[in-house]
Design a protein around this motif. Structure first.
Motif, PDB file in Angstrom:
ATOM      1  N   ALA B 214       0.740  -1.206   0.088  1.00 41.44           N
ATOM      2  CA  ALA B 214      -0.035  -0.098  -0.204  1.00 41.44           C
ATOM      3  C   ALA B 214       0.991   1.183   0.121  1.00 41.44           C
ATOM      4  CB  ALA B 214      -1.014  -0.066   1.104  1.00 41.44           C
ATOM      5  N   ALA B 215       1.841   1.169   0.616  1.00 39.11           N
ATOM      6  CA  ALA B 215       2.830   2.436   0.842  1.00 39.11           C
ATOM      7  C   ALA B 215       3.442   2.728  -0.628  1.00 39.11           C
ATOM      8  CB  ALA B 215       4.128   2.129   1.814  1.00 39.11           C
ATOM      9  N   ALA B 216       3.854   1.336  -1.371  1.00 37.61           N
ATOM     10  CA  ALA B 216       4.523   1.893  -2.714  1.00 37.61           C
ATOM     11  C   ALA B 216       3.495   2.307  -3.494  1.00 37.61           C
ATOM     12  CB  ALA B 216       4.765   0.583  -3.153  1.00 37.61           C
ATOM     13  N   GLU B 217       2.094   1.973  -3.332  1.00 37.85           N
ATOM     14  CA  GLU B 217       1.313   2.366  -4.169  1.00 37.85           C
ATOM     15  C   GLU B 217       0.995   3.762  -3.819  1.00 37.85           C
ATOM     16  OE1 GLU B 217      -3.153   1.070  -5.881  1.00 37.85           O
ATOM     17  OE2 GLU B 217      -2.234   0.019  -4.213  1.00 37.85           O
ATOM     18  N   LEU B 218       0.848   4.379  -2.632  1.00 38.48           N
ATOM     19  CA  LEU B 218       0.764   5.779  -2.379  1.00 38.48           C
ATOM     20  C   LEU B 218       1.969   6.616  -2.986  1.00 38.48           C
ATOM     21  CD1 LEU B 218      -0.390   7.963  -0.566  1.00 38.48           C
ATOM     22  CD2 LEU B 218       1.133   7.417   1.185  1.00 38.48           C
ATOM     23  N   LEU B 219       3.100   6.167  -3.049  1.00 44.89           N
ATOM     24  CA  LEU B 219       4.254   6.736  -3.558  1.00 44.89           C
ATOM     25  C   LEU B 219       4.150   7.200  -5.040  1.00 44.89           C
ATOM     26  CD1 LEU B 219       7.248   4.993  -1.581  1.00 44.89           C
ATOM     27  CD2 LEU B 219       6.195   7.187  -1.045  1.00 44.89           C
ATOM     28  N   ARG B 220       3.458   6.304  -5.584  1.00 44.44           N
ATOM     29  CA  ARG B 220       3.065   6.536  -7.140  1.00 44.44           C
ATOM     30  C   ARG B 220       2.119   7.716  -7.399  1.00 44.44           C
ATOM     31  NH1 ARG B 220      -0.196   1.779  -8.934  1.00 44.44           N
ATOM     32  NH2 ARG B 220      -0.521   3.019 -10.544  1.00 44.44           N
ATOM     33  N   PHE B 221       1.557   8.023  -6.189  1.00 42.70           N
ATOM     34  CA  PHE B 221       0.502   9.069  -6.466  1.00 42.70           C
ATOM     35  C   PHE B 221       1.009  10.530  -5.932  1.00 42.70           C
ATOM     36  CE2 PHE B 221      -2.385   5.581  -6.777  1.00 42.70           C
ATOM     37  CZ  PHE B 221      -3.053   6.080  -7.811  1.00 42.70           C
ATOM     38  N   LEU B 222       2.217  10.333  -5.236  1.00 41.20           N
ATOM     39  CA  LEU B 222       2.692  11.765  -4.637  1.00 41.20           C
ATOM     40  C   LEU B 222       3.737  12.501  -5.598  1.00 41.20           C
ATOM     41  CD1 LEU B 222       3.494  10.371  -1.027  1.00 41.20           C
ATOM     42  CD2 LEU B 222       1.569  11.868  -1.802  1.00 41.20           C
ATOM     43  N   PRO B 223       3.631  13.607  -5.626  1.00 47.65           N
ATOM     44  CA  PRO B 223       4.628  14.629  -6.574  1.00 47.65           C
ATOM     45  C   PRO B 223       6.022  14.237  -5.767  1.00 47.65           C
ATOM     46  CG  PRO B 223       3.047  15.795  -4.992  1.00 47.65           C
ATOM     47  CD  PRO B 223       2.883  14.626  -4.707  1.00 47.65           C
ATOM     48  N   SER B 224       6.851  14.534  -6.881  1.00 47.20           N
ATOM     49  CA  SER B 224       8.488  14.596  -6.164  1.00 47.20           C
ATOM     50  C   SER B 224       8.756  15.519  -5.363  1.00 47.20           C
ATOM     51  CB  SER B 224       9.450  14.749  -7.688  1.00 47.20           C
ATOM     52  OG  SER B 224       8.881  15.917  -8.369  1.00 47.20           O
ATOM     53  N   SER B 225       7.851  16.679  -5.312  1.00 49.28           N
ATOM     54  CA  SER B 225       8.450  17.583  -4.281  1.00 49.28           C
ATOM     55  C   SER B 225       8.000  17.212  -2.718  1.00 49.28           C
ATOM     56  CB  SER B 225       7.278  18.916  -4.308  1.00 49.28           C
ATOM     57  OG  SER B 225       6.090  18.290  -4.240  1.00 49.28           O
ATOM     58  N   ILE B 226       6.963  16.100  -2.702  1.00 51.91           N
ATOM     59  CA  ILE B 226       6.745  15.482  -1.454  1.00 51.91           C
ATOM     60  C   ILE B 226       7.382  14.232  -1.181  1.00 51.91           C
ATOM     61  CG2 ILE B 226       5.133  14.214  -0.199  1.00 51.91           C
ATOM     62  CD1 ILE B 226       2.820  16.088  -1.220  1.00 51.91           C
ATOM     63  N   LEU B 227       7.816  13.684  -2.298  1.00 48.88           N
ATOM     64  CA  LEU B 227       8.590  12.185  -2.296  1.00 48.88           C
ATOM     65  C   LEU B 227       9.926  12.567  -1.658  1.00 48.88           C
ATOM     66  CD1 LEU B 227       7.989  10.459  -5.563  1.00 48.88           C
ATOM     67  CD2 LEU B 227       7.011   9.691  -3.347  1.00 48.88           C
ATOM     68  N   SER B 228      10.547  13.470  -1.844  1.00 45.92           N
ATOM     69  CA  SER B 228      11.861  13.890  -1.361  1.00 45.92           C
ATOM     70  C   SER B 228      11.860  14.206   0.225  1.00 45.92           C
ATOM     71  CB  SER B 228      12.303  15.266  -1.839  1.00 45.92           C
ATOM     72  OG  SER B 228      11.569  16.274  -1.839  1.00 45.92           O
ATOM     73  N   HIS B 229      10.478  14.275   0.785  1.00 45.25           N
ATOM     74  CA  HIS B 229      10.452  14.279   2.058  1.00 45.25           C
ATOM     75  C   HIS B 229       9.909  13.064   2.765  1.00 45.25           C
ATOM     76  CE1 HIS B 229      10.615  18.621   1.018  1.00 45.25           C
ATOM     77  NE2 HIS B 229      10.716  18.827   2.456  1.00 45.25           N
ATOM     78  N   VAL B 230       9.590  12.122   2.211  1.00 42.40           N
ATOM     79  CA  VAL B 230       9.135  10.806   2.629  1.00 42.40           C
ATOM     80  C   VAL B 230      10.188  10.109   3.207  1.00 42.40           C
ATOM     81  CG1 VAL B 230       7.733   8.742   1.995  1.00 42.40           C
ATOM     82  CG2 VAL B 230       7.013  11.067   0.983  1.00 42.40           C
ATOM     83  N   ARG B 231       9.778   9.308   4.363  1.00 39.02           N
ATOM     84  CA  ARG B 231      10.727   8.214   4.778  1.00 39.02           C
ATOM     85  C   ARG B 231       9.737   7.097   5.130  1.00 39.02           C
ATOM     86  NH1 ARG B 231      14.420   8.605   9.622  1.00 39.02           N
ATOM     87  NH2 ARG B 231      14.542   6.538   8.938  1.00 39.02           N
ATOM     88  N   ASN B 232       9.823   5.991   4.159  1.00 37.27           N
ATOM     89  CA  ASN B 232       8.991   4.856   4.247  1.00 37.27           C
ATOM     90  C   ASN B 232       9.303   4.087   5.410  1.00 37.27           C
ATOM     91  OD1 ASN B 232       7.384   2.824   3.906  1.00 37.27           O
ATOM     92  ND2 ASN B 232       7.717   2.633   1.675  1.00 37.27           N
TER      93      ASN B 232
END
Lengths: 430, 424
Positions: B214-232
């Motif tokens: 589910a986390a991997a799927e969420l990451l697909r929908f997040l823009p790169s501006s957020i992805l750089s702040h994400v710690r999975n």
């Protein structure tokens, strides 16, 4: 549980003489190795009799009493549904109504009544007897013929008996010997024939114990404790302390003080089991139960008086009779014997409608073997023996009052775990 | 010194929600806490003053487990334990309670009958009678278990007031029940709102190994501006790690989950999204200052175990574009009443307290069950008040017929005729 062990639900009456007999039956069935649940109707008795205190119009009272019995029946059915017994054994006067019996008729659950009453006095058997799969009785002909007439072919003669774990000889203190002892004694209710018969003993060292002796003037000095009911524990002390116990079967008729009836009362077996010396009135069915060298009988009150005099002066002979009567009871006349006979009779006449023994689907379960190993040591610790099943252990533990030991608690936990995860879809919920 | 045994055999969220009861007992003596073996470390972290033991309630017991169980029971006897608080309607926990005198057991007692069974206290019967119709269910589960004890501690002392800690936001990937979880695309929309609102904080994805997909799927929908702040962190935290990850966050975005209750336990503001069987009046985040978006179509709340025959109307409501606009508006207006328009079937709730415990106040939307719930709450408070559990009552002004109707549904005849303190 061994492979012939049954689940048996015993329905006690709310009150009366068949109540202690029902309890002895429960103990005997357990001793044989069956899993027994006892429906405790007596706890409902005060509520039932309390209805009469409400001063209801008679027609309303009857309806409400019927409703009450219906509720008790529902409680019995709830036990039947949860316990799934192979056999429902009702004692005489048990609150088992016709609806229950009709419902059980086609369910595979066998029903039996032990009718420990005189069929000529209590005639409700005419309605109920044919509704039971098997009807056990304490009389023979012409009762057998009467039962056949109403369509009940599956009857069995099952005389009364004793429970040697309760009816036994005990040591008395000097004070107890003084309080309970006498040359002659009688313990029981003041039926009309007894009131007249015992006048023969007026002026002797004779004690009367028990209730329903109101208005008895000639024997008033002989009546103990103002005619209070005597507890089973005290009755054992009385029988053990008395030199000669008179055992005169009750009768509402006074033309013949010794009624010469057929069935033998429970007191006969109980006195023998307690090694008490008794003089008992002759009964037509006595000869096949006790020999003339085991029990002394009398056929009228004059005969009784003669034998009292004789045996009071011959203590050694009393002792010989006591020994032999006890041996006969232990050999043939315990409730264990009776229950074995009853179960065998049901098995041969109608068979069992439900499978007996451990159900095979449990054995096929992959967890079963491991759990069984865990269980084994606990079963031994809980005193149920190596052949008891988890079901037997759990049923026994659940019925026990008070805190359980850690081993017993663990057995219950394992059973609950198994039922939650292996048998049902239950989840631990809030 | 009094020694209490609390048996809580249920899951993560339930263990956290037993807090008011456990805190109450800790204030009165020593507490032994018996939980599922998988939760022993969690229980120790939640309740460091309690002596925690684990039993295999949800896994197959081994011979060693049984030996451990016996050793535990040998230590806890009817003589050493003052009272046993059995929190579960469970034959397993009821079996364990047979080790004690019946009168020592509070909540759910083993019945003294051949077939076993469980008897419920007046308190549990009353609350369950009120939850037969869950839409008017009046009591938070924390207060339900808290009510097992007489005079439970003040509700406001149970959890810290929700306050952001500056460490970013936590995203709980899924609830145990799939139907109560948010689809990745919807969750991504919500994350974007809070990411923007908090000026680009760190974003922690929280969950177990089973939620990694589910986390991997969420990451697909997040823009790169957020992805750089994400710690999975899905699948990477044990109980200590989860505590550490949640502690000090600014907000936790979550469906109804155990992690949500953990956030409330730590005083982290909860932004909860409830749908399907999740109902904020029963299991909403406990404390002051949490918010719950509740999807409340006519059919809500439903049963977890029953399949949905309504085409998941609750989820459809959350997936409408208008819903994300409502979330953004509400957060930007700081939940000012009247400035948070919501679609029909959506409710916005904010947590707080009354004399009974945690209660949710409606910020936006329509609550068709408000009257019945309030009367039920008043009824519970009356009982509490009478038994000295609370110092003031809860009163509610409503139509007389509503009160009569609610009383008839919630109060059983037998409770008037027979002693209310009985277990049955």
């Amino acid at each position: 549980m061994n492979d012939r062990s049954l689940r048996i639900l015993v329905i006690l009456p709310m009150y009366g003489g068949s109540l202690p007999i029902g309890r002895y039956c429960c103990a005997a069935l357990r001793e044989i190795g069956h899993t027994v649940r006892c429906f405790e109707s007596p706890v409902m008795y005060s509520a039932f009799t309390g209805l009469k205190e409400l001063q209801l119009p008679p027609e309303s009272l009857a309806k409400i009493e019927n409703s009450f019995i219906h509720i008790v029946s529902q409680a019995i059915l709830a036990h039947v549904e949860s316990f799934e017994p192979h056999l429902v054994l009702a004692m005489a006067q048990a609150p088992v109504d016709r609806n229950i019996l009709l419902r059980l008729k086609n369910s595979g659950i066998r029903t039996a009544m032990w009718f420990v009453e005189d069929y000529s006095i209590f005639n409700y058997w005419k309605i109920y007897a044919q509704l039971y799969d098997v009807f056990a009785v304490i009389q023979k002909e012409p009762f057998f013929t009467e039962l056949r007439k109403i369509g009940q072919e599956n009857f069995v003669y099952l005389p009364l008996a004793a429970d040697p774990s309760f009816h036994k000889s005990i040591q008395l203190t000097n004070d107890e010997k003084k309080e309970f002892g006498a040359d002659i004694a009688f313990l029981g209710a003041g039926y009309p024939n007894r009131r007249l018969a015992f006048r023969h003993f007026a002026g002797r060292n004779f004690k009367i114990w028990g209730s329903d002796w109101e208005g008895e003037t000639l024997l008033s000095k002989n009546i103990q404790r103002n005619g209070e009911r005597i507890s089973p524990e005290d009755s054992i002390k009385i029988y053990n302390a008395t030199k000669i116990t008179i055992n005169l079967h009750s009768s509402v008729h006074t033309e013949q003080l010794v009624s010469h009836g057929d069935f033998v009362n429970p007191r006969t077996f109980e006195l023998a089991a307690m090694k008490a010396f008794q003089l008992v009135d002759e009964r037509s069915l006595m000869g096949e139960l006790f020999g003339s060298d085991e029990l002394v009988t009398f056929d009228d009150m004059e005969d009784c008086c003669r034998k009292i005099d004789y045996f009071l002066s011959h203590p050694m002979e009393r002792e010989q009779y006591r020994e032999k009567a006890l041996a006969r009871v232990l050999k043939e006349h315990t409730y264990v014997h009776r229950m074995r006979t009853l179960v065998a009779s049901i098995e041969s006449s109608v068979g069992w409608g439900l499978p007996i023994g451990v159900e095979t689907h449990q054995e096929q379960n992959p967890y079963q073997a491991e759990l069984a190993n865990v269980m084994e040591s606990f079963l031994l610790e809980t005193g149920l023996g190596p052949h008891s099943s988890l079901e037997t252990a759990v049923s026994s533990l659940k019925a026990r009052k008070g805190p359980l030991s850690e081993a017993e608690t663990a057995v219950l936990f394992l059973d609950a775990w198994k039922r939650q995860y292996l048998h049902t879809d239950n989840r631990t919920s809030r | 010194m009094n020694e209490y045994l609390v048996i809580q055999a249920a899951r993560f969220g339930d263990l956290v929600q037993t807090k008011r009861l456990i805190q109450t007992l800790i204030a009165r003596g020593s507490v032994r806490l018996l939980v599922d073996r998988a939760l022993t470390r969690l229980a120790s972290l939640l309740y460091p003053k309690a002596q925690v033991s684990g039993f295999p309630f949800h896994t197959k017991p081994t011979v060693d487990d049984i030996a451990d169980m016996r050793a535990f029971l040998k230590q806890c006897t009817p003589q050493t334990i003052t009272s046993v608080y059995n929190c579960n309607f469970s034959e397993m926990t009821a079996a364990l309670c047979r080790h004690f005198e019946t009168e020592q057991v509070v909540g759910y007692r083993p019945a003294a009958s051949f077939s076993g069974g469980i008897e419920r206290s007046h308190w549990t019967r009353l609350i369950f009678s009120m939850t037969r119709e869950r839409c008017s269910s009046p009591l938070n589960l924390v207060d339900f278990w808290g009510g097992f004890a007489s005079r439970p501690v003040e509700a406001s002392s149970v959890n810290p007031t929700a306050k952001g800690g500056g460490r970013g936001i936590g995203i709980v990937m899924a609830g145990r029940e799939v139907r109560r979880s948010l689809p990745a695309q919807l969750l991504a929309g919500i994350v974007k709102i809070y990411f923007s609102l908090l000026d680009g904080p760190q974003v922690y994805l929280l969950g177990s190994r089973t939620e990694q997909k589910a986390a991997a799927e969420l990451l697909r929908f997040l823009p790169s501006s957020i992805l750089s702040h994400v710690r999975n962190l899905t699948g990477k935290t044990d109980w200590d790690g989860l505590f550490h990850a949640v502690y000090g966050l600014d907000a936790v975005i979550t469906p109804d989950t155990g992690t949500m209750h953990l956030a409330a336990h730590l005083g982290v503001p909860v932004k909860a999204f409830f749908l399907s069987s999740a109902w904020c009046h029963e299991t909403g985040p406990y404390g002051n200052g949490h918010t719950v978006w509740q999807a409340a179509p006519d059919c809500a709340p439903c049963l977890e175990s029953a399949p949905c025959s309504k085409g998941m109307r609750c989820l459809n409501l959350l997936q409408e574009n208008a819903f994300l606009r409502s979330v953004a508006l509400a957060e930007n207006s700081n939940f000012s009443a009247g400035r948070c328009p919501v679609q029909e079937g959506i409710q916005l709730w904010k947590s707080g307290f009354d004399a009974l415990g945690c209660v949710f106040s409606l910020i936006a939307g329509h609550d068709r069950n408000a009257d019945e719930r309030a009367v039920n709450r008043e009824l519970i408070a009356d009982g509490f008040f009478l038994s000295g559990n609370v110092t003031r009552s809860v009163t509610y002004d409503c139509d007389r017929s509503v009160r009569k109707h609610t009383y008839e549904k919630s109060i059983e005849d037998l409770n008037w005729m027979l002693p209310t303190r009985r277990y049955c």
